[in-house]
Design an enzyme around this catalytic site. Structure first.
Site, PDB file in Angstrom:
ATOM      1  N   ARG A 231      -9.118   5.745  11.382  1.00  0.00           N
ATOM      2  CA  ARG A 231      -7.981   6.657  11.438  1.00  0.00           C
ATOM      3  C   ARG A 231      -6.848   5.922  12.139  1.00  0.00           C
ATOM      4  O   ARG A 231      -7.098   5.129  13.061  1.00  0.00           O
ATOM      5  CB  ARG A 231      -8.329   7.926  12.229  1.00  0.00           C
ATOM      6  N   GLU A 260       0.410   9.466   8.217  1.00  0.00           N
ATOM      7  CA  GLU A 260       0.314   9.307   6.755  1.00  0.00           C
ATOM      8  C   GLU A 260       0.986  10.464   6.033  1.00  0.00           C
ATOM      9  O   GLU A 260       0.867  11.602   6.498  1.00  0.00           O
ATOM     10  CB  GLU A 260      -1.168   9.249   6.345  1.00  0.00           C
ATOM     11  N   HIS A 278      -4.641   4.760   2.332  1.00  0.00           N
ATOM     12  CA  HIS A 278      -5.852   5.518   2.689  1.00  0.00           C
ATOM     13  C   HIS A 278      -6.752   5.735   1.466  1.00  0.00           C
ATOM     14  O   HIS A 278      -6.939   6.860   1.002  1.00  0.00           O
ATOM     15  CB  HIS A 278      -5.490   6.860   3.335  1.00  0.00           C
TER      16      HIS A 278
END
Ligand code: DGY
Length: 312
Positions: A231, A260, A278
């Site tokens: 993360r 993000e 991601h």
């Protein structure tokens, strides 16, 4: 009669189709007035499906007093307030194991891409620069030390791949693992000092926020590379950008970011940085398997059976 299901955010289309066919679904992300929508469901929603960043906070749980189960699409549950769920007696399931190999592949891919400048090389060819001369040499991954922050399922899968690339493996985590022989460091700075590549593979959330700190990145140093498939919060992102800019960190391979889909623009011009949106688990077979686990956990809950992959 179909059971009712609250869906918090958009999800993999095949999973969505199955859930739509099985339950009367209520799609929170499409509701023009979120509070009114939740209020209209409060007296009857006992199960919810969450995904990615659309998890569930304590305030939302408070608006759903009958909620008993959250089936999350993803292994990382950092977008769910797990402590609040426990306190409220709400079970949470996630989707471990099925995504481990794809995520580990992306970690190794990012490490090699950053070290060997694969993306810069691609640009070099496309832009006709090869015609004018060879590209500068890059770093080899062979024989180096791969430090892994977090030796869970994904960390282990990365370690196994690292061994196949002739890397020496070391790791950091809250506890030494008794079933692996790789070198253990309790302190991430000590791990980084010994590492040429440092991969963040631990869970996200408050307990790991900033674990890969400025000091860790400085210990990795001007030649070597940090990789993040965990993360964005795990790395001190502003410090990482600053050190990369100043040439005090050798490079980065990043699949995840603090905010993000916004990525620090300073990274865009850096040839020693490889960026991904991601996509660790973003393959059709893996997303389908994750969706199936989410479906199976809901089915188990509604059948009064133990959850298949209960997180808490
Ligand atoms: C996960 O499963 O947590 C991945 O990051 C995909 O969201």
């Amino acid at each position: 009669m179909k059971r009712e299901l609250l869906m918090v955010g958009p999800m993999y289309p095949k999973t969505l189709d199955v859930l739509d066919a099985t339950y009367t679904t209520h799609k929170l992300w499409l509701a023009p007035d979120r509070d009114a929508f939740l209020a209209s469901l409060a007296d009857r929603i006992d199960a919810a499906a969450t995904s990615g960043t659309k998890g569930m906070d304590d305030a939302t749980m408070a608006k759903l007093p009958k909620l008993k189960m959250i089936s999350h699409f993803g292994v990382g549950v950092d977008s769910i307030d797990v402590d609040a769920a426990k306190r409220r007696g709400i079970m949470v399931s996630n989707t471990p194991d099925v995504l481990t190999d794809d995520v580990a592949d992306i970690a190794i891919g990012l490490m090699i891409a950053a070290a060997r400048r694969l993306v810069a090389g691609d640009r070099y060819v496309r832009e006709g620069r090869w015609l004018k001369g060879p590209m500068p040499l890059a770093e080899s991954v062979q024989g180096k030390t791969l430090g892994i922050v977090g030796m869970g399922r994904i960390g282990r899968a990365i370690a196994r791949r690292g061994e196949a690339f002739n890397l020496e493996i070391a790791y950091q985590g809250p506890n030494r693992k008794t079933d692996v022989s790789w070198r253990y460091f309790a302190d991430p700075v000590a791990l980084a000092k010994e590492s040429d590549f440092l991969v963040a593979a631990c869970p996200g959330g408050e307990s790991t926020r900033g674990l890969v700190s400025r000091a860790v990145l400085e210990a990795l140093g001007p030649k070597w590379i940090v990789v993040n498939i965990s993360r964005g919060t795990v790395i001190d992102e502003p410090a990482m950008v600053e050190l990369l800019k100043a040439g005090k960190l050798g490079g980065a391979g990043l699949d995840v970011f603090v905010d993000e889909p916004r990525v620090p623009e300073a990274l865009f011009a850096m040839d020693n940085v490889v960026l991904q949106p991601h996509v660790g688990s973003a393959t059709h077979p893996t997303r389908e398997a994750m969706g199936q686990l989410q479906i199976d956990n809901l089915a188990a809950y509604f059948a009064g059976k133990p959850l298949v992959t209960r997180y808490c």
